[in-house]
Design an enzyme around this catalytic site. Sequence first.
Site, short mmCIF file in Angstrom:
data_model
loop_
_atom_site.label_atom_id
_atom_site.label_comp_id
_atom_site.label_asym_id
_atom_site.label_seq_id
_atom_site.Cartn_x
_atom_site.Cartn_y
_atom_site.Cartn_z
N GLY A 1 6.37 -0.63 3.36
CA GLY A 1 6.30 -0.89 1.93
C GLY A 1 7.34 -0.05 1.19
O GLY A 1 8.02 -0.53 0.28
N ASP B 1 0.87 -1.17 0.00
CA ASP B 1 0.00 0.00 0.00
C ASP B 1 0.91 1.22 0.00
O ASP B 1 1.90 1.24 0.74
CB ASP B 1 -0.89 -0.02 1.26
CG ASP B 1 -1.91 1.12 1.28
OD1 ASP B 1 -1.55 2.26 0.89
OD2 ASP B 1 -3.05 0.89 1.69
N SER C 1 0.54 3.88 1.37
CA SER C 1 0.52 4.52 2.68
C SER C 1 1.33 3.76 3.72
O SER C 1 1.35 4.11 4.89
CB SER C 1 -0.94 4.65 3.14
OG SER C 1 -1.03 5.38 4.32
N SER C 2 2.01 2.71 3.30
CA SER C 2 2.75 1.83 4.22
C SER C 2 4.24 2.17 4.25
O SER C 2 4.95 1.97 3.27
CB SER C 2 2.55 0.38 3.76
OG SER C 2 3.59 -0.45 4.22
N PRO C 3 4.72 2.69 5.38
CA PRO C 3 6.15 3.04 5.48
C PRO C 3 7.06 1.83 5.23
O PRO C 3 8.10 1.95 4.59
CB PRO C 3 6.30 3.53 6.91
CG PRO C 3 4.92 3.93 7.35
CD PRO C 3 3.99 3.01 6.61
#
EC number: 5.99.1.4
Lengths: 210, 210
Positions: free
Chosen positions: B26, B20, B22-24
Site C-alpha cells: 500500500g 491498510d 500496515s500494508s507495505p
Amino acid sequence: MTEADTAEDEPKGPIDFYFDFSSPYGYLAAHKIDEMAGLYDRAVDWKPVLLGVIFKTTGAQPLLDIPIKGVYARRDMERTARMMGLPFTLPEVMPFPSISAARAVYWVKDQDPAKAVALVKALYDEAFAKGGDIRDAEAVVRVAGETGIDPAALSAALGEPAVKERLKTEIESAMQAGVCGSPFFVVDGEPFWGADRLDHVERWLATGGW
Amino acid sequence: MTEADTAEDEPKGPIDFYFDFSSPYGYLAAHKIDEMAGLYDRAVDWKPVLLGVIFKTTGAQPLLDIPIKGVYARRDMERTARMMGLPFTLPEVMPFPSISAARAVYWVKDQDPAKAVALVKALYDEAFAKGGDIRDAEAVVRVAGETGIDPAALSAALGEPAVKERLKTEIESAMQAGVCGSPFFVVDGEPFWGADRLDHVERWLATGGW
C-alpha cells in the site's frame, strides 16, 4: 584473457520455472517464459509441483474457494488472459488433482526435455484453453499421445514407485528453494512469485539485478 | 452536440484507492497512484481500511507470518521498493494496528481532502520509509501535527463515536465493493488488487478496458 572475459563466456544458468498444472496463472506464464528466456539466452527448466503439498506448510487455501478473493481472482485471471491474448476457460473442477500430469512430465523429461515442454503446454492448453479435464492418468496419457509420446510406456511408468518418488523429491527441492506458489521462478538464486512478476524476471535477466 | 460528445465532456469518476496503513505494498502504491491518475485526468479517492476486519471474512493470514511465503514476501517488498526507487524499512511490529491512522484520515478528509492525502503519505513514510511506529493515537496525532493538522482537535476527534462509526461504515462499503487486500483499486467499477496490478490500472485508464 581476464577473469571478466571468462565470466562472460560461461553459459548462464537456466530459469527455474515451478508451476502446478491446476494453476491458471501457471498456464499464462507457460505461454510467456520461453520467449522471454530466449531474449536473454537462457534455458528454462520446467518443474511441475503440487501446491496441495506446499499449502500444507504455508496454510494457504485454494484461491478460487476464498470468500471475496475468489470472485476477484476469477475476474483477474480472465482479464489477464485477455490482455495477454490467450484463450481462457476454467475447468469445471478447480483446483484439480494434478499429480498424474506432474509425474508424467518428469518421466518424459528424463528421456527428452523438449518433449516434456511440449507435454506441459499441451496439458495446460487442454485444461485452461479448452477447459478440459486432465485429472486422471488416462487423460494425461491421451494428451501425451497427441504430442508424440508413447501412451503405453507412459501409462506403465505412471504406476512405478521410482516415478512417484521422483515427483516427491522435486517438490521437496522446490520447498527448499522457497517455492510458495505457482508460477514461481528462480533466476540465479533470486526468487519471483506470480505471473505478475514476469516484469521483474525480465528486468533481472536484462540487468543482473538491482 | 451528439451523445458521444456529451459523454466525452463528462468528468470521469475517481480511482478508488483502498489501503491498510500496515500494508507495505500500500505504501509503494501510495507513491505512484497520484502521478498515474494525473496522466489520465482522474482524481484519487483515498480510502484506508483495516485488513484485520476483511481477513475475518477471507480467512487470510498476515503475509509476513506465513511459512516460506513470508520469507519470500519480505524479499519481494524490498526488491520492488528498490525498483521503484523508494526507501523501504519494515516497522518492528508487522502487521501493526492501524485503526487510529485510518480514523484520522477520514476525519481530516471530511474537512479537507488534500490535507488527508498529505496525512496518508506522511503516515506511510513514517512507517515504511523510516520504519517508525504509527500504532498509537499519540503517534498519529504527532505526524498529523507535522503536516499542519491541529493536533488537539484531531486528538479529541479520535475518541468520538461518530469518527469510529465512519471507519466501520467505510470498511463495510469496501467489502461490498469486493476489496480483499491492500492496495486495491476500483476504476469505473473494475477491481484491481495489488501494487503489481498498477500496470493493469494504467492500461484500463488509457483504453477504457479490454
